[in-house]
Design an enzyme around this catalytic site. Structure first.
Site, short mmCIF file in Angstrom:
data_model
loop_
_atom_site.label_atom_id
_atom_site.label_comp_id
_atom_site.label_asym_id
_atom_site.label_seq_id
_atom_site.Cartn_x
_atom_site.Cartn_y
_atom_site.Cartn_z
N HIS A 146 55.52 137.53 -72.54
CA HIS A 146 54.91 137.69 -71.23
C HIS A 146 53.84 136.64 -70.94
O HIS A 146 53.90 136.00 -69.90
CB HIS A 146 54.37 139.10 -70.97
CG HIS A 146 54.07 139.24 -69.51
ND1 HIS A 146 55.04 139.27 -68.56
CD2 HIS A 146 52.91 139.23 -68.85
CE1 HIS A 146 54.50 139.29 -67.36
NE2 HIS A 146 53.21 139.27 -67.50
N TYR A 181 52.60 133.04 -67.88
CA TYR A 181 51.34 132.55 -67.32
C TYR A 181 51.07 131.12 -67.75
O TYR A 181 50.37 130.38 -67.05
CB TYR A 181 50.19 133.49 -67.66
CG TYR A 181 50.38 134.80 -66.96
CD1 TYR A 181 50.16 134.88 -65.59
CD2 TYR A 181 50.87 135.92 -67.61
CE1 TYR A 181 50.42 136.04 -64.90
CE2 TYR A 181 51.13 137.08 -66.93
CZ TYR A 181 50.90 137.14 -65.58
OH TYR A 181 51.17 138.28 -64.89
N HIS A 186 63.80 138.04 -59.75
CA HIS A 186 62.34 137.95 -59.86
C HIS A 186 61.90 136.62 -60.48
O HIS A 186 61.09 135.91 -59.93
CB HIS A 186 61.80 139.12 -60.67
CG HIS A 186 60.37 138.96 -61.07
ND1 HIS A 186 59.34 139.08 -60.17
CD2 HIS A 186 59.79 138.66 -62.26
CE1 HIS A 186 58.19 138.87 -60.79
NE2 HIS A 186 58.43 138.61 -62.05
N PHE A 187 62.47 136.28 -61.64
CA PHE A 187 61.92 135.08 -62.28
C PHE A 187 62.47 133.79 -61.69
O PHE A 187 61.92 132.73 -61.96
CB PHE A 187 61.97 135.15 -63.81
CG PHE A 187 63.32 135.19 -64.44
CD1 PHE A 187 64.16 134.11 -64.41
CD2 PHE A 187 63.73 136.34 -65.12
CE1 PHE A 187 65.39 134.15 -65.02
CE2 PHE A 187 64.96 136.39 -65.74
CZ PHE A 187 65.80 135.29 -65.69
N HIS A 188 63.52 133.89 -60.86
CA HIS A 188 63.88 132.67 -60.14
C HIS A 188 62.91 132.43 -58.99
O HIS A 188 62.82 131.31 -58.47
CB HIS A 188 65.33 132.72 -59.66
CG HIS A 188 66.29 132.30 -60.74
ND1 HIS A 188 66.74 133.16 -61.71
CD2 HIS A 188 66.82 131.09 -61.06
CE1 HIS A 188 67.52 132.51 -62.55
NE2 HIS A 188 67.59 131.25 -62.18
N ARG A 215 72.16 141.64 -65.79
CA ARG A 215 71.87 140.23 -65.97
C ARG A 215 72.66 139.74 -67.18
O ARG A 215 73.36 140.51 -67.81
CB ARG A 215 70.37 140.05 -66.22
CG ARG A 215 69.91 140.65 -67.52
CD ARG A 215 68.40 140.64 -67.70
NE ARG A 215 67.89 139.31 -67.99
CZ ARG A 215 66.65 139.07 -68.41
NH1 ARG A 215 65.81 140.07 -68.60
NH2 ARG A 215 66.23 137.85 -68.65
N ARG A 216 72.59 138.46 -67.48
CA ARG A 216 73.11 137.90 -68.72
C ARG A 216 74.55 138.28 -69.04
O ARG A 216 74.85 138.71 -70.15
CB ARG A 216 72.25 138.37 -69.90
CG ARG A 216 70.83 138.00 -69.79
CD ARG A 216 70.07 138.44 -71.02
NE ARG A 216 69.02 137.46 -71.27
CZ ARG A 216 68.19 137.52 -72.29
NH1 ARG A 216 68.30 138.47 -73.16
NH2 ARG A 216 67.26 136.62 -72.46
#
Lengths: 81, 598, 265
Positions: free
Chosen positions: B229, B233, B380-382, B443-444
């Site tokens: 996580h 950041y 989300h992470f794209h 996903r994946r």
């Protein structure tokens, strides 16, 4: 440090004609970010709405959900009463 | 004669160039694998075997979120330290040393991954970015990652050395904001990488070398997320730095508040790490109480991002009003939207606002049942690393390239088209991914099409989602082509004497308004460590107590050759072990019967 | 420290948002009883599932009037049992573990979703109301055949649901004139008694027997048919109890040779 305060407001990039559009200098005390407040307020409302939508419509509407055996009996009892 | 970065720090400019080009090379590779995946998953064009999809996916993930992001950020961190402290690095050989270590490391890892495409070697590492045991990669994969991370550790040492030397000469000065951001980010990174270092050095690497028999899959997974996580950041902080120190200037204004920027980075330092368990809300073997604590920490980690949103927008507004902008929202029109550096960063910020929302959902504990490991998370992470970070990096490249090469940008119009295209492409792709996730699409997976059931969409259809994803993927690929055209075009340009100065944004409320205690890095580091100890000691002890330090006996799954032969071999192995088990059971039964019956 | 009034306002709003989020989640846990997968279950040896009481026989078990337990094993690249069949209006507790790598067990279109980690057992209690068919996916990458890993959960109506196990056994060959006897073992793994009919069909003959099997009991029945009425040749037979069938073939011959015909192993 030295770069930060001295040169930042001198915009002299010939390639960026739009940047020389500064028409006035606004100091700390004269600046009131009402625009930022308006945008962030709008964002706040969107967040609250979407949160409720996601939790109560998308999530709780996506039955069945994992529950503990004990509480299900309790809620069942409430349902009967 | 201009006063660009390359004029001030020619030797450092060379290191930054090297880091940028390494980063762009990884971006190119990652982009190619990205479009292959997009078309494969959606079923529009499948030219690879579905088993090889996971090698593609591993490469896409590792090259983009490890090499692209981190090489770029060591470049801009070096810029931030040297520019804001106004001094070159202490020892250039050391600087090249850590760059070299990172480059060697990622090359080893990359080779281990790409070797998965050929049967010529036994080497492969199709374990995805998360490398969860008992999936097992070739030792080179882990070794490369270790070297790469150690390289970043030395990079941090380099920047701390600059700061220490500067502090000795300027004992009473406040840490300049860009340097402050670099130092707090690196302190967070040192704490965070302890998790992945422990996972690899104590368990996964010895296990892949055959030195230890087994590992505890829940333990290595938890250690991964200890790092997994905060690493987000690590990608995000450089983008935030750009929004704080570059965007206000590009907007024609000043940073609204230096003190709050410091507060934000301190909060990231102390709250980034004790949150990793929110990636494990649905893991058996971790008590609900630990998950709740991780959620509380994660929710409070929203605070620095929400504060950033206000400060950054207010800084942009300051610029717009200095440029004559009026009204509650009318000032938005006065912003330099035709400047690719501005447009890219502003659009990235807008996407991050949306990402913030899906992140809030991901942070929620029980609602995780809805979204965990679905396509939602990919959406989300794209938006976060794939747009807030990647688009910001690409946009600031248009400012940095002239600074570190001494050459004019090849084309500002192409650059503007590029950032807009990325924004549009990602809007299609991530929106469809989020919606797909809510339908339960995982996903994946190479082929999210199943025999026994279909995903049911209340609005639209799965075909429509696939079309949006494929369209988005194509637009993003085009955007990358434009980006590389600009990078190459700029590199081929001649040296220019007419470049903008190397500088960053001034502040409306400066460091003099920030309490001195904010600069006490030792204090914040100590608090961060204490919080990590609180958040992780009991979960880790409990996991070790349950499953053992080295776990139960496992069926290893070395992903050496990813073809049908290996699958059938695997099936055969399972079959044989089953038969063996049955035979043993039968033997035991016979023995028991023989024993009972006289 | 100099903080603008609007920023203070936003700080308060942001804190409200955060506290509101945590409150919503807590409401879900406390008032609605939504429970996280946790550490309730003891660990298990992934390579020795055959020796574990919980997972030696992946199955559905009835443990209370409307309460069932499903013991599920995930492995590359399948789920056992498959499909998992449970009745409507029931509380089903799933216990899921892995034989090899990390998988997931996720009912598509629902909030039933858990990681499956070797050595650990995921426990989830779910209330199923109406009959439905759910797909199950593994949503954690587990190897080159990951995308083929799927299963199904069938929630069936009360009438259709049972936990009956049927096994029938008959001779391979009999001499013309001898009797053919088919032994039928019917196990009722539910808690309540079932009333049903066991049927044997062989040739043109149909034999039936109405039975009551108590909960948890096993009933042994034998059907007897005179081979002469069937005549020489191969005869297929089928035993049916509700939806369950078992079948076999018997050969009726005039002269049985001692050494021949024994093609059974």
């Amino acid at each position: 440090m030295s770069h930060a305060t001295d040169e930042s407001t001198q915009i002299q990039d010939p390639d960026q004609p739009t940047d020389s559009d500064q028409v006035r200098e606004i100091g700390h005390d004269e600046f009131d970010p009402v625009g930022a407040l308006a945008l962030i307020g709008l964002y706040f409302l969107i967040l609250v709405f979407l949160w409720f939508f996601m939790y109560f419509v998308e999530f709780l509407g996506n039955d069945p959900t994992v529950v503990s055996g004990i509480v299900s009996v309790v809620t069942g009892g409430v349902g009967l009463a | 004669m201009s006063n660009a970065y390359i004029d001030q720090f020619p030797a450092e400019a060379k290191v930054i160039r090297a880091a940028f080009y390494s980063s762009f090379f990884a971006l190119a590779l990652g982009g190619v694998f990205g479009i292959i995946q997009t078309l494969h998953r959606t079923g529009y064009y499948r030219f690879i075997d579905s088993a090889d999809y996971y090698t593609v996916l591993t490469a896409h993930g590792v090259f983009l979120v490890i090499s692209f992001t981190i090489f770029f950020l060591v470049g801009i961190f070096t810029w931030a330290i040297t520019t804001s402290l106004d001094r070159g690095v202490e020892d250039l050989r050391f600087t090249w040393g850590w760059y070299g270590l990172m480059a060697v490391g990622i090359t080893l890892t990359g080779v281990a991954i790409l070797a998965g495409f050929t049967d010529a070697t036994d080497i492969s590492a199709s374990v995805l970015f998360t490398f969860y045991a008992p999936l097992q990669a070739h030792p080179l994969f882990y070794l490369g990652l270790v070297l790469f991370v150690v390289g970043t550790w030395f990079a941090g040492v380099d920047w701390f050395r600059s700061w220490w030397a500067w502090k000795a000469e300027n004992p009473d000065e406040r840490i300049p904001l860009p340097a402050f951001m670099v130092l707090t980010t690196m302190l967070m990174w040192y704490i965070a990488t302890l998790g992945v270092a422990a996972a690899i050095l104590l368990f996964l690497l010895p296990w892949s070398l055959g030195l230890i028999e087994s590992v505890n899959p829940l333990l290595t997974r938890t250690l991964f997320w200890f790092f997994g996580h905060p690493v987000v950041y690590f990608w995000l902080m450089p983008a935030y730095m750009m929004w704080y120190v570059l965007l206000p200037k590009i907007s024609g204004g000043k940073l609204f508040s230096d003190p709050l920027a410091r507060v934000v980075f301190v909060l990231f330092l102390i709250l980034s790490v004790p949150t990793g368990i929110h990636h494990q809300y649905l893991d058996p073997g971790i008590a609900e109480g630990f998950k709740f604590i991780a959620m509380t920490n994660t929710m409070f980690l929203l605070l620095p991002s929400l504060l950033t949103a206000f400060t950054v927008v207010a800084s942009m507004e300051h610029g717009a009003r200095q440029r004559g902008g009026e009204g509650y929202l009318g000032w938005l029109k006065a912003l330099p939207w035709r400047d690719p550096v501005f447009a890219g960063m502003a659009l990235a910020g807008l996407m991050f606002a949306a990402a913030g929302f899906s992140g809030m959902i991901n942070a929620g504990m029980n609602i995780n049942y809805l979204v965990h490991n679905t396509f939602w998370v990919v959406g989300h992470f794209h938006l976060t690393v794939g747009t807030a970070v990647a688009l910001t990096f690409m946009a600031v490249t248009y400012w940095f390239l002239p600074q570190v090469t001494g050459k004019q940008l090849w084309s500002r119009s192409v650059a503007l088209g590029q950032v807009v295209l990325w924004f549009v492409g990602m809007t299609f792709m991530s929106n469809a991914m989020h919606r797909g996730g809510l339908l339960g699409i995982p996903r994946r997976t190479a082929e999210p099409q199943y025999d026994g059931f279909e995903f049911e969409a209340a609005v639209g259809s799965v075909a429509e989602l696939d079309a949006q994803i494929a369209l988005g993927g194509v637009l993003l690929t085009l955007s990358l082509v434009l980006f590389f055209a600009n990078v190459v075009g700029t590199a081929l340009n001649g040296r220019s004497d007419d470049l903008p100065d190397n500088s960053y944004a001034g502040t409306l409320s400066g460091p003099e308004d920030a309490p001195q205690i904010l600069d006490n890095l030792k204090l914040w580091t100590a608090i961060a460590v204490v919080l990590v100890i609180f958040a992780y000691t009991f979960p880790l002890l409990s996991i070790i107590d349950r499953g053992g330090l080295f776990g139960p006996e496992l069926v290893e799954l070395p992903l050496s050759t990813l073809d049908l032969e290996s699958i059938s071999a695997l099936a055969l192995a399972v079959e044989q072990s089953t038969i063996a088990t049955l035979e043993t059971t039968a033997d035991t039964a016979t023995a028991v019967i023989a024993g009972v019956i006289p | 420290m100099n903080i603008h009034a609007y920023e203070k306002l936003w700080l308060v709003a942001a804190m409200l948002l955060i506290v509101g989020f945590i409150a919503t989640i807590t409401y879900g846990s406390v008032a609605l009883g939504i429970t996280m997968v946790g550490d309730q279950q003891d660990t298990v040896e992934p390579t020795e599932l055959a020796d574990d009481d919980r997972f030696d026989d992946p199955r559905v078990e009835q443990v209370g009037e409307n309460e069932y337990e499903a013991y599920v094993v995930a492995q590359t690249f399948s789920f056992q049992p498959n499909p998992i069949e449970v009745p409507e209006d029931s509380d089903v507790t799933f216990y899921v573990t892995s034989r090899d790598v990390i998988h997931s067990f996720s009912l598509v279109g629902t909030n039933v979703n858990t990681m499956v980690i070797p050595g650990e057992v995921a426990e989830m209690t779910v209330e199923f109301d109406d009959p439905a068919e759910y797909g199950v996916v593994c949503n954690e990458y587990c190897g080159p055949g990951h995308h083929d890993m799927e299963g199904e959960v069938h929630v069936v109506s009360e009438d259709e649901f049972d936990l009956t196990e049927l096994e029938a056994d008959g001779p391979d060959e009999v001499e013309t004139g001898d009797e053919i006897s088919v032994d039928v073992t019917t196990e009722n793994r539910q808690l309540e008694a079932i009333e049903t009919t066991i049927t044997l069909e062989i040739g043109d003959e149909t034999l039936t027997e109405d039975v009551t099997i108590e909960g948890g009991e096993t009933l042994e029945t034998t059907f007897t048919v005179d081979s002469a009425t069937l005549g020489e040749g191969d005869h297929d037979w089928t035993v049916t109890v509700d939806d369950h069938t078992d079948s076999g073939t018997v050969t009726v011959a005039d002269d049985l040779e001692d050494d021949g015909g024994d093609d059974d192993e």
